[in-house]
Scaffold this active site. Sequence first.
Site, PDB file in Angstrom:
ATOM      1  N   TYR A 211     -23.976 -14.135 -33.983  1.00  0.00           N
ATOM      2  CA  TYR A 211     -25.353 -14.272 -34.451  1.00  0.00           C
ATOM      3  C   TYR A 211     -25.374 -15.417 -35.453  1.00  0.00           C
ATOM      4  CZ  TYR A 211     -29.882 -12.539 -36.306  1.00  0.00           C
ATOM      5  OH  TYR A 211     -31.190 -12.404 -36.694  1.00  0.00           O
TER       6      TYR A 211
ATOM      7  N   ASP B  80     -32.506  -9.011 -46.263  1.00  0.00           N
ATOM      8  CA  ASP B  80     -33.804  -8.995 -45.590  1.00  0.00           C
ATOM      9  C   ASP B  80     -34.915  -9.483 -46.505  1.00  0.00           C
ATOM     10  OD1 ASP B  80     -32.824  -7.885 -43.166  1.00  0.00           O
ATOM     11  OD2 ASP B  80     -32.705  -5.935 -44.151  1.00  0.00           O
TER      12      ASP B  80
ATOM     13  N   GLU C  28     -32.142  -5.062 -31.002  1.00  0.00           N
ATOM     14  CA  GLU C  28     -31.535  -4.815 -32.305  1.00  0.00           C
ATOM     15  C   GLU C  28     -32.398  -3.782 -33.015  1.00  0.00           C
ATOM     16  OE1 GLU C  28     -30.906  -8.199 -34.786  1.00  0.00           O
ATOM     17  OE2 GLU C  28     -29.658  -9.226 -33.315  1.00  0.00           O
TER      18      GLU C  28
END
Length: 263
Positions: free
Chosen positions: A175, A60, A49
């Site tokens: 994911y 994030d 990734e």
Amino acid sequence: MTRIDATFAKLKAEGRRAFVSYIMAGDPDVETSLELMKGLPAAGVDIIELGLPFTDPMADGPTIQEAGQRALAGGMTLQKTLDMVAEFRKGDDTTPVVLMGYYNPIYSRGVDRFLADARTAGIDGLIIVDLPPEEDDELCIPAGRAGLNFIRLATPTTDDKRLPTVLQNTSGFVYYVSITGITGAAVAQAVDVAPEVARIQKAASLPVIVGFGIRTPETAREIAGVADGCVVGSAIVAEMAKGRPVDEVLAFVASLAEGAHSA
């Protein structure tokens, strides 16, 4: 069949779990991140990734935010990220590369142009965290037509009513975000992850890979043992932030990969 599909088919035939690593393109500079990227497959990484630096990375945590800021400060761009992948492809035509980031840089470039350039560079899939399923016409469906997998995130708050919508146009793998909140915020627990992974596997005909909160080989083994594999990002990026030589970072990555593959 994409490189992602082929990789999971090979792993399934071998009875192994996948180990996926995340790194930030251009952190701390293009040359160093490219050197790291080139070394990942030999360290045991099955899928890479590659983070696309962005000015407002809302999903994030501080570690990856700071990596993105370092990359941007060093002049990293979407074009340079594509160039980095193209350079990687000169020596590796089999390891899947998934571009992970936010929609704004892609929108600014133009979806059709971006998808054509991404295919040419050698990108296999996309994880665009700020495009919900309701916006699939924007990028997800065009990406599928262009031959790229569009990987969707499922979270602990994705209930049975929402899950079919999330899975509708997802391809490559799902994911699963093991914890609520931002990257690097907590430690994943296999006992919590296992039932959620089983629920998603029942609903999807795709591998389920677990990310967020995995920092050690032991946790990688535990999480991979209840899923089809695991992702490690912040822990690797943190090693780069310490200024460690690439070979030392790759040795750390290898220990994580060994943990996941021993599940």
